[in-house]
Structures are given as C-alpha cells and as structure tokens.
Design an enzyme around this catalytic site. Structure first.
Site, short mmCIF file in Angstrom:
data_model
loop_
_atom_site.label_atom_id
_atom_site.label_comp_id
_atom_site.label_asym_id
_atom_site.label_seq_id
_atom_site.Cartn_x
_atom_site.Cartn_y
_atom_site.Cartn_z
N ASP A 88 0.83 -1.20 0.00
CA ASP A 88 0.00 0.00 0.00
C ASP A 88 0.87 1.26 0.00
O ASP A 88 1.80 1.38 0.81
CB ASP A 88 -0.91 -0.02 1.23
CG ASP A 88 -2.10 0.89 1.09
OD1 ASP A 88 -3.00 0.59 0.29
OD2 ASP A 88 -2.13 1.94 1.78
N GLU A 145 1.70 -0.09 -4.80
CA GLU A 145 0.80 1.03 -5.08
C GLU A 145 1.62 2.32 -4.98
O GLU A 145 2.23 2.60 -3.95
CB GLU A 145 -0.34 1.06 -4.06
CG GLU A 145 -1.36 2.15 -4.33
CD GLU A 145 -2.38 2.28 -3.23
OE1 GLU A 145 -3.53 2.65 -3.53
OE2 GLU A 145 -2.03 2.03 -2.05
#
Length: 448
Positions: A88, A145
């Site tokens: 993330d 990400e």
C-alpha cells in the site's frame, strides 16, 4: 498508537513525530482523507504524522529497526506460503529531510502533500534493501501502489532486472477525470476523454516496453466501477457492451491484468443519494471540508460528485444472486447492497453464455495461449492519435499481428483500417462483424 506508548523511549521513533510550531501542526501537510496530516498526542506532547486516517500513523522508515521489523513480518508470511505482497502506497515511505511545508493554493487550508512525499530520495534504497532481505529469498509476486509515479519512476521500481518490485499500480489514468480546480481534488462529474485516455495508456505501453512491467487495471477498492466511470451503465445493452469493450482495451495490452471483484460481471456504481448512505471516510470528510468548512461546493453538487467517485462504489457487497443482500450474507452487511443486485449478479451471469463473465474468460484464455499478447510490441494505429471515438492499436511479434479496434462512444461510426482479407476475427462483443461500420461500444480484435 497504543503500542507506541508502551516502552516509550524505544517506541517513539517507530512513527513520525514532531513538535508543533507556534501552537499548530509542524507543517502545512494535508491528509489524503481531508484535514491536517498531523494529530496531537496528549501523552507525548507531540504531533504524529498520518498521511491517511489518524488510526494509521506513518511508520518512521528512517529507523532501521522499523524496516527490519517489516522485513521479518514479510518473511513470516512468506514462510506460511503466501504468493506475494501488494504494498500500500509504498512510494510514500521516504519523507523529505526536515519535513518542509508543501506548496498550496490560497484557497486551500492544507497542502496537497503528494508531490512532496511521493518517490522520495531514499525510496529505492529502502526497496532494494527489502528485496535483498525478503523477495530474493522467495518465489513471489510483488506489486507496489505508487501514487504520483511516472513511467520514469516505474522503470526503477519495476525494472526487468528485478532489484525492487515486479510491477506497480500507477494512477495517472485514474486522475484524468479529476477536477481542474486542485482544491476540489478528484471530486467532479466529467468523463475522461478518449484522447486523454489513449495518450496515457499508450505512453505507459511504449515507455516501459523492454524496460519494466506494466500492471493493467480499471478497478480496485479505492476506485469507482469501471463501467460507470469509463463506460455506460444507463442501459443493460450498453452496460454489457461497454464493459466488454473496456476489458478488451486493457487485456490486449502488455502487462499483468488485475480483475477486481465484481468487475467480471459488470457491477456498477451504487449511486447512493444521501451522505448517511456512505461509510467511506474519504467521502464523508471531503463533504464536510468542501461544503461545510470551506464552502467551495453546495451540498447537492458534492453529493453528485460523491455518487460518481466515492470509494464505497467499489465496496458494496459482491452480488452473488437475487436473494436478500445479494447472497453475500444473511444479516445486514456493513456496506449497503447495490440496488441493481437482482439484475446484475453472478447467478445471472453464469446462466447467460454471452455474459461479461464468459467474455472475461475468453480474454484470459487468449492471454494464456497467444505469446504476442505477452511479448509483442504495442503500436498506435497511424492517424488514430486524435480520434475522439475510436481507439485502434496493434500488438506485433515476428509471427503474429493483432489489430484492436474499440469504440469508446455510444455512436455508430465508420473507419477503414485495411484489415487483410484473410484476417481472423479473434474476439468481439457483437455477434457479427460489419467491417468498417463500428457500432456503439464495439470491440473487435483481428489476427493476421
């Protein structure tokens, strides 16, 4: 935060903390979820950084103990047999020295921090260290990400020499429909033009070819539904055809496609009408900031924008069948069910041989059996650069050429592409081929 208060001296440096400045936050950074990116902690007498929710303090990656604790955790999971990691916002872990103020407009209370904290000066050092301590020891897939990443950044993150990650999730195509006013961020109701979308997808295909690996996606838990955003969900026929067209667009490109739950049956935005229908923190906070605090938008306009862009559109329960709660659960779920679940569900998709689900299966089968899709070179068809309706590109290797023709609109148009007479129609979302006549949201792929 509870853990950070135990063993105070050791734990303080595990998250990013700073003293306030003149009775306020240490700098002008804004949170991705609206408001300040800093929260005051009474017990320590300092502010701690949270680029996202206050319950998500930013780890201090400058501390080697923090980094190696993360690597230990990753290796623990790898030993359990996990196949990889999706990381993330991984490119936000390297903060600038001194945590300076970010640039902001006069009408912004807090600054957009992304240009300052993304792709930081130590990020590649950290990822290469992670690779050495974790990924190099296991057979696994990694995808990072990376908001704010460019193709030039991706060449380093996802280089084919495999020193960092296998691929990244970049967001350039996800930001093409953002509001022109930076103070409003992503909140708008305009549709991405084909010219902008084609230019962006083409840039990534061309710049990473032979250097790094693309990820191909339309949806994830943070993005509205692809058919509602880039296609047309206003009629059943258009919902089906435009979903298939968009699936063809990315599945014929080089990279690894990611299919988000529900995408394979054409799930749409929920378009909830009231703020109390939403549980997404980003949407709720943005409404209060832009409407109640800054008065940049009226409530009706903001609710229209939220209905289009809220992350809750991607988080409604999976629509399995037409029973109560769409077969997801037998009690009221955390998120409300999309009202169209009786029509759009897995049960109906499996019963229809022409459904979106089976079309996705065919696309996947083609990718597994045709090396040209994996390895072939991408090229935009000459003269297609400014076409406002048709996206046409080729994939080519020494043995095969694929010609991909996609109508991005609800209009019937005529285009001539010199398709060889012996070309094979590999896949299409219409039952017949009208050659130069290209119907609304039509997708077809020729092989020759």
């Amino acid at each position: 935060m509870t853990g950070s208060r135990n063993h105070e001296r050791a734990k303080k440096i595990h998250i990013v903390r700073r003293d306030g400045k003149d009775g306020e936050e240490p700098n002008n950074w804004g949170s991705y979820f609206s408001g300040a990116a800093w929260k005051y902690d009474d017990e320590s007498g300092q502010y701690y950084l949270h680029l996202f929710a206050p319950e998500q303090p930013d780890l201090n990656w400058e501390n080697p103990k923090v980094r190696h604790s993360v690597y230990d955790m990753m290796n623990w999971w790898a030993a359990k047999g996990v196949d990889g990691f999706r990381m993330d916002v991984i490119n936000l872990i390297s903060k600038p020295d001194g945590l300076p103020d970010a640039n902001k407009n006069e009408d912004e209370k807090y600054a957009n921090v992304e240009p300052l904290v993304s792709n930081g000066h130590r990020i590649h050092e950290f990822l290469q260290e992670m690779n050495k301590n974790v990924m190099s020891k296991h057979r696994m897939v990694t995808v990072g990400e990376t908001p704010g990443a460019t193709p030039e950044n991706a060449e380093k993150y996802a280089s084919l020499d495999n020193k960092e990650l296998n691929m990244i999730f970049q967001f350039e195509h996800m930001g093409l429909d953002s509001n022109p006013n930076p103070a409003l961020g992503k909140w708008d109701d305009r549709k991405t033009s084909l010219k902008d979308l084609r230019a962006n997808l083409t840039k990534w295909q061309e710049k990473l070819y032979g250097k790094a690996w693309n990820s191909l996606y339309w949806n994830n838990h943070d993005q509205p539904r692809v058919v509602s955003r880039f296609g047309n969900d206003q009629t059943e026929d258009y919902r089906v055809k435009s979903t298939k067209m968009l699936a063809t667009m990315t599945h014929m490109m080089q990279g690894t496609p990611y299919i988000y739950e529900g995408e394979e049956i054409g799930m749409t935005n929920a378009y909830f009408p009231k703020l109390e229908d939403y549980v997404d923190l980003e949407s709720i906070n943005a409404y209060h900031q832009l409407v109640d605090d800054q008065h940049l938008l009226d409530g009706e306009t903001m609710m229209k924008y939220i209905a289009i862009h809220s992350r809750d559109n991607a988080r409604t329960p999976m629509q399995w069948d037409d029973s109560e709660y769409a077969g997801f659960f037998d009690h009221t779920p955390w998120e409300k069910v999309n009202p169209n679940y009786k029509q759009v569900n897995v049960k109906n998709a499996l019963a229809d041989k022409n459904s979106i689900f089976y079309y996705y299966q065919k696309l996947i089968e083609l990718r597994h059996t045709m090396p040209v899709i994996t390895n072939g070179k991408y090229a935009l068809v000459s003269g297609n650069e400014d076409d406002e309706q048709i996206f046409a590109y080729t994939r080519q290797d020494d043995d095969t050429t694929l010609l991909v023709i996609l109508n991005y609109t609800d209009e019937t148009v005529n285009r001539h592409y010199n398709v060889p007479a012996d070309a094979k129609l590999l896949i299409s979302n219409y039952e017949d081929d009208q050659n130069d006549t290209i119907r609304p949201y039509e997708a077809k792929v020729y092989q020759y």
